[in-house]
Design an enzyme around this catalytic site. Structure first.
Site, short mmCIF file in Angstrom:
data_model
loop_
_atom_site.label_atom_id
_atom_site.label_comp_id
_atom_site.label_asym_id
_atom_site.label_seq_id
_atom_site.Cartn_x
_atom_site.Cartn_y
_atom_site.Cartn_z
N ASP A 18 57.15 28.16 31.74
CA ASP A 18 58.05 28.80 32.84
C ASP A 18 59.04 27.59 33.34
O ASP A 18 58.44 26.75 33.85
CB ASP A 18 57.53 29.34 33.89
CG ASP A 18 58.44 30.04 35.11
OD1 ASP A 18 59.66 29.73 34.75
OD2 ASP A 18 58.09 30.55 36.12
N ASP A 113 64.59 31.13 30.59
CA ASP A 113 63.95 30.25 31.13
C ASP A 113 62.37 30.38 30.99
O ASP A 113 61.66 29.75 31.45
CB ASP A 113 64.15 29.72 32.41
CG ASP A 113 63.84 30.99 33.46
OD1 ASP A 113 63.68 32.13 33.17
OD2 ASP A 113 63.57 30.66 34.76
N GLU A 114 62.27 31.14 30.10
CA GLU A 114 60.52 31.65 29.72
C GLU A 114 60.32 31.90 28.52
O GLU A 114 61.04 32.43 27.58
CB GLU A 114 60.02 32.65 30.52
CG GLU A 114 60.10 32.56 32.27
CD GLU A 114 59.54 33.92 32.75
OE1 GLU A 114 59.05 33.82 34.03
OE2 GLU A 114 60.02 35.07 32.52
#
Length: 422
Positions: A18, A113-114
């Site tokens: 993350d 974003d992960e």
């Protein structure tokens, strides 16, 4: 690769990465002056603009996602507003995925974003999963950006790895295993678990399941009864290492394009019409990229008083052309206004415009009527979008796209399917 599996797995071999304050960190990575300062990434930087991504420094001063910019400035007067740079975030996302794939072929991007890095098939290659996580962090800093930080969770399945990644921010590294899961869950509330919002928590509490530990030790049959679906069984598997239910990469079931309308835009019918046309062309681009046509279209407008206009229709012949979708929506809105003797649906009270397409058919399966052959139009769209992807979105445009002012490109945290070929 990235398949769900129904077998007991106790070893923590799944990593969930993350990226911390991703949009803001990308801005700080590219602009040295912004480093160490509280910044707020916004679509529009007017007083009524909305903060979509505060930096780590801004979060420490109380700035939160979703705040109006004037409210955020009152809390943090030194806050620096920065307009979004979608292409920058997409480029960094692609670089990150490239780094992750050095460590495993089993990489599943979950959002901008992960990502999940499944090392289950690499246990002989990697003796220590926390050591691998540290190597990934180092590779991000050296090969992608020295100002980018991430929190990594390690667990036997993707759900618990994601939960672990939330427990220590920023720049955290947490492992959840059979040895410590009860200790971890005992400190959390139901809504601390990814995927459990207030509505689901209320449903679980109505079934006398009041904590994550009670959720873990409830029987599968009881959970299915309380959740009123197979989701209850999924919760049992996630919390008891009984299988993997979150690693499959799903195809599109629906595509949506949504834009909030700024104060200046809502004063101009032309600007709002341009927004609607841009949304239609965005969905066209996605359908061309995925080689599908849609058989269902939905459009909606939300107003400041809480009211909402909605429309939906199904096509006998699948559609893909964005301008045709746009003309269809406009004509139906015009007929609605005439039938109900009401004012314009696109007016100064509009807060959001959105549309969606669904019920997809593969492009090669589309059949036209005896009197219609759109093969050349379909090839034109495919070629046009290929040129845009290679040389830039403004390298070649249709005459219909020249009407009105251009609309700012936006990106959401989940907008990554178009960046990857599953």
């Amino acid at each position: 690769m990235n398949d769900n599996r129904l077998r007991t797995h106790l070893e923590p071999t799944v990593l969930f990465v993350d990226m911390n304050s991703f949009f803001a960190s990308c801005e700080q990575q590219d602009n040295y002056w912004l480093r160490g300062r509280p910044i707020a990434v916004c679509v529009y930087t007017g007083a009524r603009g909305c903060v979509i991504a505060p930096s780590i420094e801004a979060k420490l001063r109380g700035v939160k996602t979703g705040m109006r910019l004037d409210e955020a400035m009152s809390i943090c007067p030194e806050l620096v507003p920065v307009e979004t740079s979608p292409d920058r975030y997409r480029a960094y996302h692609v670089k990150l995925i490239s780094v992750f794939k050095r460590f495993s072929d089993d990489v599943l991007p979950k959002s901008i974003d992960e990502a999940v890095i499944d090392l289950t098939r690499y246990q002989l290659a990697y003796k220590s999963m926390p050591e691998v996580a540290q190597r990934i962090k180092h590779a991000i800093r050296t090969d992608v950006g020295d100002y980018l930080r991430c929190s990594i969770g390690i667990a036997p399945n993707a759900f618990l790895a994601k939960l672990a990644s939330t427990l220590q921010k920023p720049d955290g590294l947490v492992t959840i295993s059979p040895a410590n899961i009860d200790e971890v869950l005992g400190k959390l509330a139901l809504t601390d678990l990814p995927g459990i919002g207030h509505a689901m928590a209320t449903r679980l509490q109505a079934g006398t399941i009041n904590s994550p530990l009670e959720l873990r030790y409830a029987s599968p049959d009881r959970l299915k009864l309380v959740c009123k679906s197979i989701i209850g069984w999924h919760w049992h598997l996630r919390l008891n290492f009984g299988g993997e239910v979150d690693l499959a990469a799903h195809a599109y079931k629906q595509m949506q394009a949504i834009r909030s309308v700024s104060t200046g835009q809502r004063q101009s019918l032309e600007q709002m019409t341009t927004i609607l046309r841009t949304l239609c062309l965005t969905l066209e681009r996605r359908m061309v990229h995925q080689k599908v046509f849609c058989r269902r279209l939905q459009g909606w407008v939300r107003y400041s008083n809480g009211k909402r206009y909605e429309d939906g229709l199904t096509f006998s012949i699948p559609m893909q052309d964005g301008i045709e979708l746009f003309d269809l929506l406009c004509s139906r809105m015009q007929r609605y206004q005439e039938a109900h003797q009401c004012g314009p649906l696109l007016n100064a009270d509009v807060r959001q415009i959105g549309m969606g397409v669904s019920d997809f058919m593969p492009a090669e399966s589309v059949q036209y009527t005896l009197f219609e052959d759109n093969t050349r139009k379909d090839k034109f769209r495919e070629t046009l979008n290929a040129i845009k992807e290679r040389f830039g979105k403004n390298s070649l445009i249709r005459a219909t796209e020249l009407r009105g002012e251009s609309v700012k490109d936006l990106i959401g945290f989940g907008s990554i399917k178009d960046l990857h070929e599953w």
